[in-house]
Design a protein around this motif. Sequence first.
Motif, PDB file in Angstrom:
ATOM      1  N   VAL A  48       0.688  -1.234   0.084  1.00 11.75           N
ATOM      2  CA  VAL A  48      -0.101   0.108  -0.087  1.00 11.75           C
ATOM      3  C   VAL A  48       0.717   1.080   0.027  1.00 11.75           C
ATOM      4  N   GLY A  49       1.814   1.191   0.824  1.00 13.82           N
ATOM      5  CA  GLY A  49       2.767   2.301   0.933  1.00 13.82           C
ATOM      6  C   GLY A  49       3.380   2.688  -0.692  1.00 13.82           C
ATOM      7  N   TYR A  50       3.924   1.508  -1.010  1.00 17.03           N
ATOM      8  CA  TYR A  50       4.575   1.675  -2.304  1.00 17.03           C
ATOM      9  C   TYR A  50       3.538   2.187  -3.408  1.00 17.03           C
ATOM     10  N   LEU A  51       2.633   1.684  -3.313  1.00 14.99           N
ATOM     11  CA  LEU A  51       1.507   2.340  -4.377  1.00 14.99           C
ATOM     12  C   LEU A  51       1.154   3.754  -4.092  1.00 14.99           C
ATOM     13  N   ILE A  52       1.052   4.140  -3.085  1.00 15.03           N
ATOM     14  CA  ILE A  52       0.721   5.681  -2.617  1.00 15.03           C
ATOM     15  C   ILE A  52       2.039   6.272  -3.190  1.00 15.03           C
ATOM     16  N   GLY A  53       3.178   5.791  -2.699  1.00 22.52           N
ATOM     17  CA  GLY A  53       4.449   6.575  -3.028  1.00 22.52           C
ATOM     18  C   GLY A  53       4.788   6.822  -4.687  1.00 22.52           C
TER      19      GLY A  53
END
Length: 247
Positions: A48-53
């Motif tokens: 999820v963090g990678y997708l947001i970033g």
Amino acid sequence: MNFLIEAIAWIFDPAHLSGANGIPTRLAQHLGISLVVLVIASVIAVPVGYLIGHTGRGRGLAVSLTGGLRALPTLGLLIILALWLGIGIEAPLIALIVLAVPPILAGAYSGFEAVDRRTVDAARAVGMTEWQIVSKVEVPLGLPLLIGGLRSGTLQIIATATLADYVGAGGLGHFIFAGTKSNDYPQMLAGSILVILLAVISEGIFAIIQKLVVPRGVSAGASERRDVRTPSSRRVAVVGLPTQERK
């Protein structure tokens, strides 16, 4: 000072180094709970963090959500879950996962956001696909910040996993709660010392890992600001003097 000496003596007492309530058994339980929580929280938070970033979308929602999760009192959440799910490992696992997700999520998307956008644009310009940009550019450059998030999350997990024994899930917290019930202060202090030592060791391990995952070019540029390329042995060409060195 007497309590500290008595606590150290309690830790090294042979009677406390074996059996179902021995230090090795409780330490293994504590490590097992912490490792399971860290893995599950990472599986949830890192993608999820990678997708947001990478996309730049949903950051505001993620910040609000993680801020709300950080504000939840872990002990209160643990008691509610224990009343719902019953005594056992399930309630502390869920409560600790809720505690661990915010720092790992923040580390994941912050790592991607820290990558210079000119580097990403250059990767697109040479024909890299989005997956190649993520896997070969953003992940390696953002890895130190992700490890920092894992480092913070692990520290919180180890410290808070002492509450697991409050609902019968075991761990080093057993010594603290057992000592509280019987007014055995050396045992309480011994349990606290063991948790602190485990947290300090994990902090040291993650600090080393965080330094090792910094890409070589980044660390060289940040520390010495020098060109890491091997200098050419060719002579410098000067207008009018193509084969001589500049004097």
